[in-house]
Design an enzyme around this catalytic site. Structure first.
Site, PDB file in Angstrom:
ATOM      1  N   GLY A 224     -15.606  -7.732 -33.659  1.00  6.10           N
ATOM      2  CA  GLY A 224     -16.097  -7.020 -34.846  1.00  6.10           C
ATOM      3  C   GLY A 224     -17.449  -6.349 -34.695  1.00  6.10           C
TER       4      GLY A 224
ATOM      5  CE  LYS B 214       4.313  -3.716 -36.483  1.00  8.85           C
ATOM      6  NZ  LYS B 214       4.239  -3.002 -35.252  1.00  8.85           N
TER       7      LYS B 214
ATOM      8  CG  HIS C  30      -8.583   3.960 -26.475  1.00  6.43           C
ATOM      9  ND1 HIS C  30      -7.761   2.854 -26.501  1.00  6.43           N
ATOM     10  CD2 HIS C  30      -8.626   4.365 -25.175  1.00  6.43           C
ATOM     11  CE1 HIS C  30      -7.304   2.613 -25.283  1.00  6.43           C
ATOM     12  NE2 HIS C  30      -7.819   3.519 -24.460  1.00  6.43           N
TER      13      HIS C  30
HETATM   14  C1  GRF Z   1     -13.633  -1.747 -28.818  1.00  8.57           C
HETATM   15  O1  GRF Z   1     -13.902  -1.589 -27.449  1.00  8.57           O
HETATM   16  C2  GRF Z   1     -12.687  -0.679 -29.318  1.00  8.57           C
HETATM   17  O2  GRF Z   1     -12.819   0.532 -28.629  1.00  8.57           O
HETATM   18  C3  GRF Z   1     -11.328  -1.285 -29.030  1.00  8.57           C
HETATM   19  O3  GRF Z   1     -11.497  -2.654 -29.305  1.00  8.57           O
HETATM   20  C4  GRF Z   1     -12.855  -3.028 -29.087  1.00  8.57           C
HETATM   21  C5  GRF Z   1     -13.334  -3.734 -30.319  1.00  8.57           C
HETATM   22  O4  GRF Z   1     -14.604  -4.295 -30.169  1.00  8.57           O
HETATM   23  N1  GRF Z   1     -10.305  -0.633 -29.802  1.00  8.57           N
HETATM   24  P1  GRF Z   1     -15.324  -4.963 -31.410  1.00  8.57           P
HETATM   25  O5  GRF Z   1     -14.345  -5.977 -32.008  1.00  8.57           O
HETATM   26  O6  GRF Z   1     -15.668  -3.891 -32.389  1.00  8.57           O
HETATM   27  O7  GRF Z   1     -16.543  -5.643 -30.864  1.00  8.57           O
END
Ligand code: GRF
Length: 189
Positions: free
Chosen positions: A12, A66, A110
């Site tokens: 998070g 789902k 991403h």
């Molecule tokens: C991030 O690297 C994001 O790009 C990917 O998941 C990770 C989440 O990190 N989709 P966090 O939970 O916000 O620390």
């Protein structure tokens, strides 16, 4: 002011940075009505409590399928008048119900310069492939994994001496710098 909900499954840190940027008025065009998580003990929930953001754990395992799971989510989103969904480390592929209810209104971050290194382990895969740059991409979510229209992306260099841990830190720093600002610009239009 655009009303959003953030979805997370783990640490998070992106969620926290977005909230801090809102609270510190670094961004002004959206707010976060709630955090939705699919993991009961994820650290994102603790961050939400500390930050004073409403959070809800919806257990996918307690639904038969789902569609039922997503119907529950949609009902909660509607109760909170949520207009856009922000996926920040939500480790679950969305189904047709959420995608059609929030068509072109779901945004994901991403940790690679898409279309390179789709899917999970994007940072490690970039590192292992020994290329000299990777990046971060913010994009709309559609039916295909990590393939929706790109909103913003930025490169970062991978130095020869860079370890996997260094690269992970660099990627996350870049994510924290660009995510809320990109959303803010998008919601201003
Ligand atoms: C991030 O690297 C994001 O790009 C990917 O998941 C990770 C989440 O990190 N989709 P966090 O939970 O916000 O620390």
């Amino acid at each position: 002011m655009v009303k959003t909900a953030i979805f997370a499954s783990g640490n998070g840190s992106n969620f926290e940075h977005i909230i801090l940027d809102i609270q510190n008025k670094v961004v002004n065009n959206f707010n976060v009505a709630l955090l939705i998580v699919d993991k009961e003990n994820c650290y994102a929930l603790k961050r939400a409590e500390k930050l004073g953001v409403k959070s809800i754990f919806i257990d996918p395992k307690s639904f038969d399928n789902k569609n039922e799971y997503e119907t529950k989510i949609i009902n909660i989103l509607k109760e909170h008048n949520v207009e856009f969904l922000i996926l920040a480390g939500f480790m679950r592929i969305l189904g047709g119900l959420l995608l059609s209810e929030y068509r072109n209104k779901i945004i994901n971050i991403h940790p690679s310069y898409l279309p390179s290194f789709k899917g999970s382990n994007a940072i490690k895969n970039a590192f292992d492939s020994k290329i000299d740059k990777t990046g971060v991409t913010i994009h709309y979510v559609n039916e295909e994994l990590d393939s929706g229209k790109i909103i913003y992306q930025e490169y970062l260099t991978i130095d020869k001496s860079c370890t996997l841990e260094d690269l992970e830190e660099k990627v996350h720093k870049l994510e924290h710098r660009i995510f809320s600002r990109t959303l803010d610009k998008l919601f201003k239009q």
